[in-house]
Write an enzyme that holds these catalytic residues in place. Structure first.
Site, PDB file in Angstrom:
ATOM      1  N   GLU A   2      65.349  33.103  81.323  1.00 48.45           N
ATOM      2  CA  GLU A   2      66.596  33.517  80.685  1.00 48.45           C
ATOM      3  C   GLU A   2      67.376  32.269  80.305  1.00 48.45           C
ATOM      4  OE1 GLU A   2      69.196  37.111  81.759  1.00 48.45           O
ATOM      5  OE2 GLU A   2      70.096  35.434  82.839  1.00 48.45           O
ATOM      6  N   GLY A  33      72.258  23.636  62.150  1.00 47.18           N
ATOM      7  CA  GLY A  33      70.891  23.813  62.638  1.00 47.18           C
ATOM      8  C   GLY A  33      70.682  23.354  64.072  1.00 47.18           C
ATOM      9  N   ARG A  35      69.546  26.263  66.446  1.00 48.35           N
ATOM     10  CA  ARG A  35      68.148  26.612  66.165  1.00 48.35           C
ATOM     11  C   ARG A  35      67.200  25.582  66.777  1.00 48.35           C
ATOM     12  NH1 ARG A  35      65.761  30.143  62.790  1.00 48.35           N
ATOM     13  NH2 ARG A  35      67.747  30.664  61.833  1.00 48.35           N
ATOM     14  N   TYR A  56      71.027  34.912  66.911  1.00 51.05           N
ATOM     15  CA  TYR A  56      69.836  35.196  67.722  1.00 51.05           C
ATOM     16  C   TYR A  56      68.855  36.079  66.954  1.00 51.05           C
ATOM     17  CZ  TYR A  56      72.550  33.296  71.602  1.00 51.05           C
ATOM     18  OH  TYR A  56      73.285  32.491  72.417  1.00 51.05           O
TER      19      TYR A  56
END
Length: 158
Positions: free
Chosen positions: A78, A91, A94, A127
């Site tokens: 998690e 970015g 990401r 997400y």
């Protein structure tokens, strides 16, 4: 130039600043007010996070853990991620997700999970763009800012 690397002790002050700027009543269930870098380092020792450093500034991090501590759940990790709002849209989030996913794969994990408040639609959309899907919702799980807020559970299979 953006550098993705393991956290170091000297990052503590900047990581505290990321926490203080990234977590608001709409994005977090607790106040991550650290009393000192030493306290931060006790809970987040060097190497326990992956940080994003841009032009010498630590502007984000990601970390992961087994959500239950049970051996039967060891195939799941998690994550928790934060990017300083001044660095959104570049970015960085990401790249941090890619780094933690690579780490998860290398460790033999099959699933990466996360929790996000329903009051944070920007994060939810981010997400989703990164391939995460909703797997459940804890309805009215938190009382924040004078209102009840759902906690969304999301995941991505490796």
């Amino acid at each position: 130039m953006l550098i993705i690397r393991p956290s170091a002790a000297e990052d503590a002050v900047q990581l505290i600043a990321v926490d203080n700027s990234a977590w608001t009543v709409d994005s977090a269930v607790s106040d991550n007010s650290w009393t000192s870098p030493e306290e931060f380092l006790k809970r987040c020792p060097p190497g326990s996070q992956i940080v994003a450093e841009l032009d010498g500034v630590v502007c984000g991090y990601v970390q992961s853990r087994n959500p239950t501590g049970l051996p039967s759940n060891d195939h799941v990790t998690e994550l928790s991620i934060a990017v300083h709002p001044g660095y959104h849209g570049q970015g960085i989030g990401r790249r941090l997700l890619q780094a933690i996913e690579e780490q998860a794969r290398a460790a033999g994990k099959r699933k990466v999970a996360l929790r996000v408040l329903a009051s944070n639609p920007g994060a939810i959309e981010f997400y989703k763009r990164c391939g995460y899907v909703e797997q459940g919702r804890l309805v009215q799980e938190f009382f924040l800012g004078g209102r009840y807020v759902d906690d969304l559970l999301m995941y991505k299979l490796m």
